[in-house]
Scaffold this motif. Structure first.
Motif, PDB file in Angstrom:
ATOM      1  N   HIS A 167      20.720 -20.701  66.141  1.00  0.00           N
ATOM      2  CA  HIS A 167      19.716 -20.039  65.302  1.00  0.00           C
ATOM      3  C   HIS A 167      19.949 -20.276  63.823  1.00  0.00           C
ATOM      4  O   HIS A 167      21.044 -20.585  63.398  1.00  0.00           O
ATOM      5  CB  HIS A 167      19.666 -18.527  65.576  1.00  0.00           C
ATOM      6  CG  HIS A 167      20.940 -17.781  65.294  1.00  0.00           C
ATOM      7  ND1 HIS A 167      21.964 -17.685  66.213  1.00  0.00           N
ATOM      8  CD2 HIS A 167      21.366 -17.103  64.202  1.00  0.00           C
ATOM      9  CE1 HIS A 167      22.953 -16.969  65.699  1.00  0.00           C
ATOM     10  NE2 HIS A 167      22.627 -16.614  64.473  1.00  0.00           N
TER      11      HIS A 167
ATOM     12  N   ALA B  14      19.480 -18.003  60.577  1.00  0.00           N
ATOM     13  CA  ALA B  14      19.281 -16.587  60.271  1.00  0.00           C
ATOM     14  C   ALA B  14      18.750 -16.412  58.859  1.00  0.00           C
ATOM     15  O   ALA B  14      19.276 -16.986  57.906  1.00  0.00           O
ATOM     16  CB  ALA B  14      20.593 -15.831  60.430  1.00  0.00           C
TER      17      ALA B  14
ATOM     18  N   GLN C 207      16.106 -16.475  63.426  1.00  0.00           N
ATOM     19  CA  GLN C 207      16.560 -15.093  63.546  1.00  0.00           C
ATOM     20  C   GLN C 207      16.222 -14.345  62.264  1.00  0.00           C
ATOM     21  O   GLN C 207      16.889 -14.508  61.239  1.00  0.00           O
ATOM     22  CB  GLN C 207      18.076 -15.074  63.786  1.00  0.00           C
ATOM     23  CG  GLN C 207      18.656 -13.695  64.015  1.00  0.00           C
ATOM     24  CD  GLN C 207      20.170 -13.743  63.982  1.00  0.00           C
ATOM     25  OE1 GLN C 207      20.778 -13.763  62.932  1.00  0.00           O
ATOM     26  NE2 GLN C 207      20.797 -13.798  65.140  1.00  0.00           N
TER      27      GLN C 207
ATOM     28  N   HIS D 290      22.691 -17.415  57.367  1.00  0.00           N
ATOM     29  CA  HIS D 290      23.710 -18.208  58.058  1.00  0.00           C
ATOM     30  C   HIS D 290      23.087 -19.116  59.107  1.00  0.00           C
ATOM     31  O   HIS D 290      21.917 -18.965  59.456  1.00  0.00           O
ATOM     32  CB  HIS D 290      24.786 -17.311  58.687  1.00  0.00           C
ATOM     33  CG  HIS D 290      24.306 -16.420  59.796  1.00  0.00           C
ATOM     34  ND1 HIS D 290      23.815 -15.149  59.575  1.00  0.00           N
ATOM     35  CD2 HIS D 290      24.246 -16.604  61.140  1.00  0.00           C
ATOM     36  CE1 HIS D 290      23.481 -14.602  60.732  1.00  0.00           C
ATOM     37  NE2 HIS D 290      23.728 -15.468  61.708  1.00  0.00           N
TER      38      HIS D 290
ATOM     39  N   PHE E  92      32.376 -15.520  63.173  1.00  0.00           N
ATOM     40  CA  PHE E  92      31.853 -15.969  61.878  1.00  0.00           C
ATOM     41  C   PHE E  92      32.942 -16.666  61.073  1.00  0.00           C
ATOM     42  O   PHE E  92      34.123 -16.285  61.128  1.00  0.00           O
ATOM     43  CB  PHE E  92      31.309 -14.783  61.077  1.00  0.00           C
ATOM     44  CG  PHE E  92      29.908 -14.379  61.452  1.00  0.00           C
ATOM     45  CD1 PHE E  92      28.814 -14.945  60.814  1.00  0.00           C
ATOM     46  CD2 PHE E  92      29.691 -13.430  62.446  1.00  0.00           C
ATOM     47  CE1 PHE E  92      27.515 -14.575  61.157  1.00  0.00           C
ATOM     48  CE2 PHE E  92      28.398 -13.050  62.792  1.00  0.00           C
ATOM     49  CZ  PHE E  92      27.310 -13.621  62.145  1.00  0.00           C
TER      50      PHE E  92
ATOM     51  N   GLU F  92      28.145 -19.222  62.055  1.00  0.00           N
ATOM     52  CA  GLU F  92      28.413 -18.374  63.222  1.00  0.00           C
ATOM     53  C   GLU F  92      28.533 -19.286  64.445  1.00  0.00           C
ATOM     54  O   GLU F  92      27.644 -20.114  64.690  1.00  0.00           O
ATOM     55  CB  GLU F  92      27.268 -17.373  63.416  1.00  0.00           C
ATOM     56  CG  GLU F  92      27.460 -16.459  64.618  1.00  0.00           C
ATOM     57  CD  GLU F  92      26.289 -15.491  64.814  1.00  0.00           C
ATOM     58  OE1 GLU F  92      25.258 -15.651  64.133  1.00  0.00           O
ATOM     59  OE2 GLU F  92      26.423 -14.589  65.658  1.00  0.00           O
TER      60      GLU F  92
END
Ligand code: CO
Length: 141
Positions: free
Chosen positions: A16, A18, A63, A87, A125, A137
């Motif tokens: 993902h 984010a 995300q 992230h 992380f 992540e």
């Protein structure tokens, strides 16, 4: 190295991207209006102080992430840098192995050991410092 020799090694997918947002519902509505995208998964992660909405894109997710309390890392990030990219989640088969490999490569871990993430994943992380300014992540499904 020719293109055919290229490998992503321990990385299996971009899990993902984010994005820190102030108003989760407004961000969801925007993605719906702009792309016709709907939320595949929505979850409050109380331990992290966040609420996430996942928009599926092929095998990856966008995300959208909002803070649920003032001391949330997302609240602090928005305060510091405003809304935006927060992230990148890299999908791996083995979070511990990937974490060990990153530490061996000189990365600064935020999580010393893998821990539960959203969607029943296992995550760790890595600090942006030492990782070319990107909060990373590691995500094991
Ligand atoms: Co994430």
């Amino acid at each position: 190295m020719s293109e055919t020799d290229a490998t992503s090694g321990l990385l299996t997918e971009i899990d993902h991207v984010a994005i820190a947002v102030k108003d989760l519902d407004a961000a969801i509505e925007y993605y719906n209006k702009a792309f016709g995208a709907t939320v595949a998964h929505r979850e409050i992660v109380e331990s992290d102080g966040v609420e996430e909405a996942l928009v599926k894109v092929a095998d990856s997710y966008i995300q959208l992430t909002a803070a649920t309390r003032p001391d949330s890392p997302i609240a602090k990030a928005i305060e510091k840098r405003g809304e935006g990219l927060h992230h990148i989640g890299y999908r791996v088969d083995d979070c511990q192995a990937a974490l060990d490999a990153m530490i061996a490569a000189g990365a600064t871990p935020i999580d010393k050991a893998p821990r539960p993430g959203s969607r029943g994943t296992t995550v760790a992380f890595i600090h942006p410092k030492g990782s070319f300014g990107t909060l990373i992540e590691l995500v094991q499904e």
